[in-house]
Design a protein around this motif. Structure first.
Motif, PDB file in Angstrom:
ATOM      1  N   ASP A 173       7.318  -3.824   5.850  1.00  0.00           N
ATOM      2  CA  ASP A 173       8.101  -4.387   4.747  1.00  0.00           C
ATOM      3  C   ASP A 173       8.287  -5.897   4.921  1.00  0.00           C
ATOM      4  O   ASP A 173       8.227  -6.662   3.946  1.00  0.00           O
ATOM      5  CB  ASP A 173       9.468  -3.709   4.662  1.00  0.00           C
ATOM      6  N   THR A 174       8.527  -6.311   6.152  1.00  0.00           N
ATOM      7  CA  THR A 174       8.722  -7.731   6.417  1.00  0.00           C
ATOM      8  C   THR A 174       7.454  -8.530   6.147  1.00  0.00           C
ATOM      9  O   THR A 174       7.494  -9.586   5.500  1.00  0.00           O
ATOM     10  CB  THR A 174       9.176  -7.944   7.873  1.00  0.00           C
ATOM     11  N   LEU A 175       6.316  -8.035   6.604  1.00  0.00           N
ATOM     12  CA  LEU A 175       5.057  -8.738   6.369  1.00  0.00           C
ATOM     13  C   LEU A 175       4.710  -8.781   4.885  1.00  0.00           C
ATOM     14  O   LEU A 175       4.192  -9.784   4.382  1.00  0.00           O
ATOM     15  CB  LEU A 175       3.932  -8.074   7.162  1.00  0.00           C
ATOM     16  N   ALA A 176       5.001  -7.695   4.161  1.00  0.00           N
ATOM     17  CA  ALA A 176       4.760  -7.678   2.720  1.00  0.00           C
ATOM     18  C   ALA A 176       5.642  -8.713   2.019  1.00  0.00           C
ATOM     19  O   ALA A 176       5.202  -9.413   1.098  1.00  0.00           O
ATOM     20  CB  ALA A 176       5.011  -6.288   2.160  1.00  0.00           C
ATOM     21  N   ALA A 177       6.904  -8.812   2.445  1.00  0.00           N
ATOM     22  CA  ALA A 177       7.809  -9.800   1.862  1.00  0.00           C
ATOM     23  C   ALA A 177       7.337 -11.216   2.178  1.00  0.00           C
ATOM     24  O   ALA A 177       7.399 -12.114   1.333  1.00  0.00           O
ATOM     25  CB  ALA A 177       9.227  -9.581   2.386  1.00  0.00           C
ATOM     26  N   MET A 178       6.847 -11.418   3.392  1.00  0.00           N
ATOM     27  CA  MET A 178       6.325 -12.737   3.758  1.00  0.00           C
ATOM     28  C   MET A 178       5.110 -13.096   2.909  1.00  0.00           C
ATOM     29  O   MET A 178       4.962 -14.237   2.467  1.00  0.00           O
ATOM     30  CB  MET A 178       5.949 -12.746   5.248  1.00  0.00           C
ATOM     31  N   ALA A 179       4.226 -12.110   2.674  1.00  0.00           N
ATOM     32  CA  ALA A 179       3.058 -12.359   1.839  1.00  0.00           C
ATOM     33  C   ALA A 179       3.471 -12.733   0.421  1.00  0.00           C
ATOM     34  O   ALA A 179       2.854 -13.593  -0.223  1.00  0.00           O
ATOM     35  CB  ALA A 179       2.158 -11.130   1.826  1.00  0.00           C
ATOM     36  N   GLU A 180       4.524 -12.102  -0.064  1.00  0.00           N
ATOM     37  CA  GLU A 180       5.013 -12.394  -1.414  1.00  0.00           C
ATOM     38  C   GLU A 180       5.575 -13.806  -1.517  1.00  0.00           C
ATOM     39  O   GLU A 180       5.315 -14.527  -2.493  1.00  0.00           O
ATOM     40  CB  GLU A 180       6.101 -11.382  -1.803  1.00  0.00           C
ATOM     41  N   ALA A 211      -0.990  -4.711   5.411  1.00  0.00           N
ATOM     42  CA  ALA A 211      -1.744  -3.471   5.227  1.00  0.00           C
ATOM     43  C   ALA A 211      -1.965  -2.768   6.556  1.00  0.00           C
ATOM     44  O   ALA A 211      -1.858  -1.535   6.651  1.00  0.00           O
ATOM     45  CB  ALA A 211      -3.083  -3.775   4.554  1.00  0.00           C
ATOM     46  N   TRP A 212      -2.242  -3.547   7.583  1.00  0.00           N
ATOM     47  CA  TRP A 212      -2.425  -2.968   8.928  1.00  0.00           C
ATOM     48  C   TRP A 212      -1.125  -2.337   9.430  1.00  0.00           C
ATOM     49  O   TRP A 212      -1.128  -1.220   9.954  1.00  0.00           O
ATOM     50  CB  TRP A 212      -2.890  -4.070   9.880  1.00  0.00           C
ATOM     51  N   ALA A 213      -0.006  -3.016   9.247  1.00  0.00           N
ATOM     52  CA  ALA A 213       1.274  -2.518   9.742  1.00  0.00           C
ATOM     53  C   ALA A 213       1.740  -1.286   8.989  1.00  0.00           C
ATOM     54  O   ALA A 213       2.533  -0.496   9.520  1.00  0.00           O
ATOM     55  CB  ALA A 213       2.336  -3.622   9.648  1.00  0.00           C
ATOM     56  N   ALA A 214       1.272  -1.095   7.758  1.00  0.00           N
ATOM     57  CA  ALA A 214       1.681   0.069   6.961  1.00  0.00           C
ATOM     58  C   ALA A 214       1.243   1.376   7.614  1.00  0.00           C
ATOM     59  O   ALA A 214       1.816   2.438   7.342  1.00  0.00           O
ATOM     60  CB  ALA A 214       1.104  -0.039   5.552  1.00  0.00           C
ATOM     61  N   GLU A 215       0.258   1.313   8.491  1.00  0.00           N
ATOM     62  CA  GLU A 215      -0.208   2.511   9.182  1.00  0.00           C
ATOM     63  C   GLU A 215       0.702   2.906  10.339  1.00  0.00           C
ATOM     64  O   GLU A 215       0.542   3.977  10.927  1.00  0.00           O
ATOM     65  CB  GLU A 215      -1.631   2.277   9.708  1.00  0.00           C
TER      66      GLU A 215
END
Length: 295
Positions: A173-180, A211-215
């Motif tokens: 979630d954190t990496l996705a927020a950072m990407a956003e 995407a990698w961390a989602a796993e």
């Protein structure tokens, strides 16, 4: 009249490999009058691994009792005691207990010193492959999604390399927020289990790392993120100008002030940024999904 006080010693402890323990750590553990430990069970494991015994009084000092225990330790220091503070891993006060005790000791003019030791912040920064000449440490982000986005937007234009701690179950979630907020292509490194058996450093654009961390990822996590690019006026298109205004507005600035700040950053007239904002608003209002655009 000469006043004798004790000394507060902040001691770094291994973040993984016990062999990284600084030589002075064993000496301080054996000689301190009081050892204040974040987790007394972890302390016993540390002393066993070092082959030593503490001779002073051992007390717990963690987030839950930090406020209540600080006055007691300050009084011991004022009376001449040598107090050693250790946390579970790394340096006390760096996203760990310690700040309150240091501040209280300084207020009473009590000597504070340190036993330098391993640091997840510096280790991750050095291994990241990202610029290390200037950086800022942001600690843990808020757990709530909205607060997390707000904190990230505060540093969206920060040019220094950013370093964060994160829990493994929140990493995706954190990496996705950072990407956003920072952009999908912003470079980053996820450093996992540093100095331990399964140490891993995963490098790449934020979107790929998310995407990698989602796993699913396990272990102690430190995230290093590239700073914002040093873009000049010619490199900032209208969409980027609008994005920067939006970031500032969502961080609490009024639109007028946000436009002025972005114009100053880009070296452009305020009118040019204003026109880009108005054009984006009009396009959003008339296009598909109206009302859900940048402004």
């Amino acid at each position: 009249m000469f006043r004798v006080t004790g000394t507060l010693v902040l001691a770094g402890t291994p973040i993984g490999d016990i062999a990284d323990a600084p030589p002075r750590l064993a000496t301080e553990l054996e000689s301190a009058d009081i050892v204040a430990a974040e987790d007394t069970r972890r302390l016993r494991g540390l002393t066993r691994a070092l082959g030593i015994h503490t001779t002073g009084r051992v007390v717990s000092y963690f987030e839950g009792n930090e406020s209540a225990r600080t006055p007691e330790l300050v009084e011991a220091l004022a009376g001449g005691a040598r107090v050693l503070l250790v946390t579970d891993a790394g340096m006390p006060s760096v996203s760990d207990p310690g700040y309150r005790l240091v501040a209280a000791a300084v207020e009473r003019d009590i000597k504070v010193t340190a036993v330098p030791g391993p640091s997840a912040v510096l280790t991750a920064l050095a291994l990241s492959g990202l610029p290390v000449d200037r950086f800022c440490f942001e600690g843990f982000l808020p757990r709530k999604a909205g607060e997390r986005l707000g904190r990230l937007r505060e540093v969206a234009d920060e040019r220094r390399t950013l370093v964060y701690f994160e829990a493994p179950h929140r990493l995706d979630d954190t990496l996705a927020a950072m990407a956003e907020v920072f952009g999908a292509e912003r470079r980053a490194a996820v450093c996992r289990e540093l100095t331990k058996t399964y140490e891993e450093v995963k490098r790449g654009p934020l979107a790929e790392l998310a995407a990698w961390a989602a796993e699913g990822v396990r272990g102690e996590i430190t995230v290093v993120v590239e700073g914002a690019p040093e873009t000049g006026p010619a490199e900032l298109d209208a969409e980027e100008l609008v994005r920067r205004v939006r970031v500032r507005e969502e961080a609490g600035e009024r639109r007028k002030e946000a436009i002025a700040a972005v114009a100053a950053e880009a070296g452009l007239p305020k009118r040019e940024v204003f026109d880009a904002v108005v054009a984006a608003k009009n396009a959003d209002a008339s296009g598909p999904g109206k009302g859900k655009g940048l402004i």
